[in-house]
Motif scaffolding. Structure first.
Motif, short mmCIF file in Angstrom:
data_model
loop_
_atom_site.label_atom_id
_atom_site.label_comp_id
_atom_site.label_asym_id
_atom_site.label_seq_id
_atom_site.Cartn_x
_atom_site.Cartn_y
_atom_site.Cartn_z
N VAL A 185 -1.13 6.93 0.45
CA VAL A 185 -1.23 5.48 0.33
C VAL A 185 -2.64 5.06 0.73
O VAL A 185 -3.35 5.79 1.43
CB VAL A 185 -0.20 4.75 1.23
CG1 VAL A 185 1.22 5.10 0.82
CG2 VAL A 185 -0.42 5.07 2.71
N HIS A 186 -3.05 3.87 0.28
CA HIS A 186 -4.39 3.39 0.64
C HIS A 186 -4.40 3.01 2.12
O HIS A 186 -3.42 2.49 2.65
CB HIS A 186 -4.75 2.18 -0.23
CG HIS A 186 -6.20 1.82 -0.17
ND1 HIS A 186 -6.75 1.10 0.87
CD2 HIS A 186 -7.23 2.12 -1.01
CE1 HIS A 186 -8.05 0.95 0.67
NE2 HIS A 186 -8.36 1.56 -0.47
N ILE A 187 -5.51 3.27 2.78
CA ILE A 187 -5.63 3.00 4.22
C ILE A 187 -5.37 1.53 4.52
O ILE A 187 -4.72 1.19 5.53
CB ILE A 187 -7.03 3.43 4.74
CG1 ILE A 187 -7.16 3.16 6.23
CG2 ILE A 187 -8.14 2.76 3.95
CD1 ILE A 187 -6.22 3.94 7.10
N ASN A 188 -5.83 0.63 3.66
CA ASN A 188 -5.61 -0.81 3.90
C ASN A 188 -4.13 -1.17 3.83
O ASN A 188 -3.64 -2.01 4.59
CB ASN A 188 -6.40 -1.65 2.88
CG ASN A 188 -7.90 -1.54 3.10
OD1 ASN A 188 -8.35 -1.12 4.16
ND2 ASN A 188 -8.67 -1.92 2.09
N TYR A 189 -3.40 -0.52 2.91
CA TYR A 189 -1.97 -0.77 2.78
C TYR A 189 -1.23 -0.28 4.02
O TYR A 189 -0.37 -0.98 4.57
CB TYR A 189 -1.43 -0.08 1.53
CG TYR A 189 0.08 -0.14 1.42
CD1 TYR A 189 0.74 -1.35 1.28
CD2 TYR A 189 0.84 1.03 1.44
CE1 TYR A 189 2.12 -1.41 1.17
CE2 TYR A 189 2.22 0.98 1.34
CZ TYR A 189 2.85 -0.24 1.20
OH TYR A 189 4.22 -0.30 1.10
N LEU A 190 -1.57 0.92 4.49
CA LEU A 190 -0.93 1.46 5.68
C LEU A 190 -1.22 0.57 6.89
O LEU A 190 -0.30 0.22 7.64
CB LEU A 190 -1.41 2.89 5.96
CG LEU A 190 -0.83 3.56 7.21
CD1 LEU A 190 0.68 3.71 7.10
CD2 LEU A 190 -1.48 4.92 7.44
N ASN A 191 -2.47 0.21 7.07
CA ASN A 191 -2.84 -0.64 8.21
C ASN A 191 -2.12 -1.98 8.18
O ASN A 191 -1.63 -2.47 9.20
CB ASN A 191 -4.35 -0.86 8.23
CG ASN A 191 -5.11 0.36 8.69
OD1 ASN A 191 -4.57 1.22 9.37
ND2 ASN A 191 -6.38 0.44 8.32
N SER A 192 -2.04 -2.57 7.00
CA SER A 192 -1.40 -3.87 6.86
C SER A 192 0.10 -3.78 7.16
O SER A 192 0.66 -4.63 7.87
CB SER A 192 -1.62 -4.41 5.44
OG SER A 192 -0.92 -5.62 5.25
#
Length: 280
Positions: free
Chosen positions: A205-212
């Motif tokens: 998954v994209h890092i921004n998606y995981l962080n969000s």
């Protein structure tokens, strides 16, 4: 039997609703099974419902849950370690296939022809593991490779997938994956997933998606949760092992002890040596 599984690196056996399954640590073994029955799998942000006969591929580093939805079910299961399969580049590439990746779908519905063919391969593996044939491991690896290749030619079971609360599911997978990295049991196998980027890459998954998603569900940053868990493990190793600080630093994925010292002091206000001294 669990100890024997660790020694041999593989185990093939029949399963059914009355047998209660086989006891093993999911953290240690890959899994391939063919089962007839209704189940609900929770896998990443998806829930996958199965009907009739299906083929499933499990990776020990990817958490999932499985709930039977029918009173009766039966089939075959093969458990194996990465070392058992990873004896050449060909088999290593099979373990890196979409079948064992969280971004893929590891479940395949089978028609009667596929069921008969794959069941036959599982039965051959069961027969071979009981023999004294000197090259039975290689023969079993060949049967496993055939099963994997048959699956790679199929279309995954996408029709019964439900995307339920994606943020909650991916956060749950991340947290379980994080916890599965611990406890650290040997200095020879250092922690490999240390950053949010590491986890995002592993989970495809994209890092921004995981962080969000993690922030939405837990209220904390992904990096904070990882750091807190590493600190907790560091304290346990300092207090309950005789490993020196250099060994602990390496086991936790730090290239140099000074990096570990700086990280530990920044997070706790103390240096590792002080924590160890206070528990002598």
């Amino acid at each position: 039997m669990s100890d024997q599984l660790k020694l041999t690196g593989f185990k093939v056996y029949k399963t059914n609703s009355k047998s209660g399954g086989y006891s093993y640590s999911r953290k240690d073994f890959y899994k391939i099974n063919i089962t007839t029955g209704r189940f609900l799998f929770n896998y990443a942000e998806r829930s996958i419902e199965t009907e009739d006969t299906f083929l499933f591929f499990g990776n020990p580093r990817i958490p999932y849950s499985c709930e039977p939805r029918s009173e009766e079910h039966y089939g075959y299961t093969c458990l194996f370690t990465e070392d058992f399969m990873n004896l050449n580049e060909r088999s290593e590439s099979l373990l890196q296939s979409p079948l064992f990746k969280i971004g893929g779908t590891p479940i395949f519905g089978l028609n009667e022809t596929q069921k008969k063919k794959l069941t036959g391969l599982f039965e051959e593996m069961i027969k071979e593991q009981e023999t004294e044939y000197a090259f039975k491991d290689e023969l079993i690896r060949n049967y496993m490779s055939l099963i994997i290749h048959e699956a790679l030619k199929m279309q995954p079971s996408e029709s019964n997938i439900r995307h339920n609360n994606a943020a909650a599911r991916i956060t749950s997978v991340f947290l379980e994956l994080l916890e599965r990295q611990f406890p650290i049991e040997s200095t020879d196998q250092p922690l490999t997933l240390r950053t949010a980027q590491d986890y995002a890459g592993y989970l495809s998954v994209h890092i921004n998606y995981l962080n969000s998603a993690v922030k939405e569900i837990t209220g904390k940053a992904t990096s904070t949760l990882i750091s807190d868990r590493i600190i907790a493990e560091a304290k346990a190793l300092l207090q309950h092992t005789d490993w020196n600080i250099t060994e602990i630093a390496y086991a936790l994925g730090f290239e140099y002890p000074t990096y570990f010292n700086n990280f530990f002091k920044k997070k706790t206000g103390s240096v590792p040596k002080a924590v160890r001294s206070s528990h002598l």
